[in-house]
Design a protein around this motif. Structure first.
Motif, PDB file in Angstrom:
ATOM      1  N   SER A  48       0.811  -1.221   0.000  1.00  0.00           N
ATOM      2  CA  SER A  48       0.000   0.000   0.000  1.00  0.00           C
ATOM      3  C   SER A  48       0.839   1.264   0.000  1.00  0.00           C
ATOM      4  N   GLN A  55      -6.220  -1.416   6.843  1.00  0.00           N
ATOM      5  CA  GLN A  55      -5.889  -1.906   5.516  1.00  0.00           C
ATOM      6  C   GLN A  55      -6.529  -3.282   5.376  1.00  0.00           C
ATOM      7  N   GLN A  65      -6.341   0.304   1.102  1.00  0.00           N
ATOM      8  CA  GLN A  65      -6.170   1.159   2.278  1.00  0.00           C
ATOM      9  C   GLN A  65      -7.147   2.324   2.208  1.00  0.00           C
TER      10      GLN A  65
END
Length: 381
Positions: A48, A55, A65
């Motif tokens: 991410s 997340q 996310q």
């Protein structure tokens, strides 16, 4: 059995509370893991490019996310119990709660957490438990203090008696509006949970509904709100108090008057910074002239722009645009501008002569989208 999703978050986390509640009410199979899980450090965070929670790791290995982005990712895959209603007034209401009930209330919840000394020991240990769940008390204090120091470094006013009283008064006023609403309705929009309910779980559960000072105020002044918070953490849609209510949004695009009172309070207290952010963002983009598809800040997931000099109602302001807030505000704005004239008029009538109406009616000159957890220009008007 469907392979579960994995939610990485914490019970002390404001934004995790929103996502956890959404997953439960929509009946999505998931397991929850703490940020201390090696998988989070070794795979999820690198994928991410962000340390922020929550997340979501999908069964296919994709990482998503941001609480709203997670909701949007899951909605078409799990259309039952839709988080976003389909009618104009109700949908605008929900989008405004996504903004004000989450990003507006975060200031009240964050300040209430840190200026009341009664919260400190609990919050620090709870932070420590998220990162060292089987640790000793000394380890919980050590790791929790590291997180607390980072949180408080963002700029905390002096904890005076006057400030604490002001925060409690605002909190009690908000609770009174929720208490009135939850006397007659199980959710903000009647008998059906929505993203509006999930949005306020950050404040009313993760902070004000668990931290000792906020919890004491809630239990003493708003038992129905406390019960609603409990129920929002269960997978059942119907609570025993409202077993007779059908699981549906109100007919005829109605938004209950008591729900509108909550929105009006949030608008009065929190709308102006988002109006200023939208104006400042539009002005900054006029100067920058980005092209469609351009990633604006590839090294930042939630950038704050340099301050712009802008004017609102004849008053001069120097304001730095909160890009994440602008992206959320555009959800209401983009939808509003797709409506036919009668539907637009109905929305404006619902919002009245307020900053909220101005916010919704603003044109979207530079449409934002999230690409790989960064902000990009989707298109230009």
């Amino acid at each position: 059995m469907t392979e579960p999703y994995t939610l990485y978050g914490s019970y002390a986390s404001y934004y995790t509370a929103k996502t956890r509640s959404c997953l439960r009410k929509k009946g999505i199979p998931f397991v929850e893991r703490l940020p201390s899980d090696p998988m989070f450090r070794n795979k999820v965070r690198p994928a991410s490019g962000s340390h922020r929670i929550p997340q979501l790791l999908t069964p296919g290995g994709e990482v998503v996310q941001d609480s709203v982005q997670i909701q949007d990712h899951l909605e078409p895959l799990f259309p039952a119990v839709p988080a976003i209603p389909s009618t104009p007034r109700q949908r605008i209401y929900v989008h405004l709660l996504e903004l004000l009930g989450s990003e507006g209330l975060v200031r009240l919840a964050w300040l209430h957490r840190w200026v009341f000394a009664d919260n400190r020991d609990f919050v620090i240990r709870d932070f420590g438990r998220s990162f060292k769940p089987q640790g000793s008390d000394e380890e919980l204090l050590h790791y929790g203090q590291l997180i607390a120091d980072r949180m408080m470094s963002y700029g905390l006013p002096e904890s005076t008696a006057a400030l604490r009283e002001q925060l409690d008064e605002q909190y009690k006023a908000l609770l009174a509006l929720f208490e009135t609403h939850f006397t007659d309705h199980p959710y903000l929009l009647g008998g059906h949970p929505s993203a509006a309910d999930y949005a306020v779980m950050g404040a009313l559960h993760a902070h004000l509904g668990r931290d000792p000072a906020g919890l004491q105020v809630m239990q003493a002044n708003a038992p129905r709100v406390f019960r609603w918070v409990e129920h929002m953490n269960t997978p059942e849609i119907q609570s025993p108090e409202f077993y007779h209510r059908p699981i549906e949004y109100p007919a005829n695009d109605e938004v209950p008057a008591t729900a509108l009172a909550v929105l009006a309070f949030l608008g009065e207290h929190y709308a102006e910074p988002f109006v200023l952010s939208c104006l400042a963002f539009a002005q900054a983009m006029q100067t920058r002239q980005p092209q469609a598809g351009e990633v604006l800040w590839p090294d930042q997931d939630q950038p704050a722009l340099p301050a712009e000099h802008i004017n609102l109602h004849g008053q001069a302001h120097e304001h730095s645009a909160n890009v994440h807030g602008v992206w959320l505000a555009q959800r209401a704005q983009k939808y509003f501008h797709t409506l036919v004239d009668d539907a637009r008029a109905s929305v404006v009538e619902m919002l009245g002569d307020s900053l909220l109406a101005e916010l919704v009616m603003m044109p979207v000159e530079f449409e934002l989208e999230r690409q790989n957890n960064r902000f990009a220009i989707a298109r230009r008007a």
